[in-house]
Design a protein around this motif. Structure first.
Motif, mmCIF file in Angstrom:
data_model
loop_
_atom_site.group_PDB
_atom_site.id
_atom_site.type_symbol
_atom_site.label_atom_id
_atom_site.label_comp_id
_atom_site.label_asym_id
_atom_site.label_seq_id
_atom_site.Cartn_x
_atom_site.Cartn_y
_atom_site.Cartn_z
ATOM 1 N N UNK A 32 1.893 -1.485 11.653
ATOM 2 C CA UNK A 32 2.387 -2.870 11.653
ATOM 3 C C UNK A 32 1.602 -3.789 10.718
ATOM 4 N N UNK A 33 0.388 -3.397 10.328
ATOM 5 C CA UNK A 33 -0.424 -4.215 9.429
ATOM 6 C C UNK A 33 0.057 -4.118 7.981
ATOM 7 N N UNK A 34 0.818 -3.081 7.663
ATOM 8 C CA UNK A 34 1.252 -2.847 6.293
ATOM 9 C C UNK A 34 2.491 -3.675 5.973
ATOM 10 N N UNK A 35 2.437 -4.390 4.850
ATOM 11 C CA UNK A 35 3.611 -5.142 4.407
ATOM 12 C C UNK A 35 4.691 -4.147 4.007
ATOM 13 N N UNK A 36 5.882 -4.345 4.517
ATOM 14 C CA UNK A 36 6.982 -3.432 4.236
ATOM 15 C C UNK A 36 7.714 -3.865 2.968
ATOM 16 N N UNK A 40 0.860 -1.170 0.000
ATOM 17 C CA UNK A 40 0.000 0.000 0.000
ATOM 18 C C UNK A 40 0.902 1.228 0.000
ATOM 19 N N UNK A 41 0.988 1.884 -1.137
ATOM 20 C CA UNK A 41 1.895 3.024 -1.270
ATOM 21 C C UNK A 41 1.429 4.257 -0.502
ATOM 22 N N UNK A 42 0.178 4.275 -0.067
ATOM 23 C CA UNK A 42 -0.369 5.457 0.587
ATOM 24 C C UNK A 42 -0.685 5.247 2.060
ATOM 25 N N UNK A 43 -0.208 4.157 2.620
ATOM 26 C CA UNK A 43 -0.489 3.901 4.031
ATOM 27 C C UNK A 43 0.618 4.474 4.906
ATOM 28 N N UNK A 44 0.369 4.442 6.180
ATOM 29 C CA UNK A 44 1.360 4.885 7.157
ATOM 30 C C UNK A 44 2.447 3.815 7.241
#
Length: 65
Positions: free
Chosen positions: A19-23, A11-15
């Motif tokens: 911790x839920x966002x795949x890095x 997700x290019x627009x997430x924070x």
């Protein structure tokens, strides 16, 4: 029962601290073959986009005549 996905969409627009966002892995951490493939795909995407804009401009010019 819904199937669990084993892949993650970046997700290019997430924070980025969420911790839920795949890095995304650092560029240099990717294998050289992967970097080369991604670079070729990005170049093709950009050139196809530019070529598409040129085609639209030619079509618009034809309509003006």
């Amino acid at each position: 029962m819904p199937r669990q996905s084993t892949t993650h969409q970046f997700d290019l627009f997430s924070n980025p601290q969420d911790p839920e966002t795949a890095q995304m892995p650092p560029w240099r951490a990717l294998p050289e073959e992967t970097r080369l493939t991604l670079t070729k795909l990005m170049v093709r995407l950009i050139l196809d986009h530019v070529d598409g804009e040129c085609a639209v401009q030619r079509e618009e010019a034809d309509h003006d005549a």
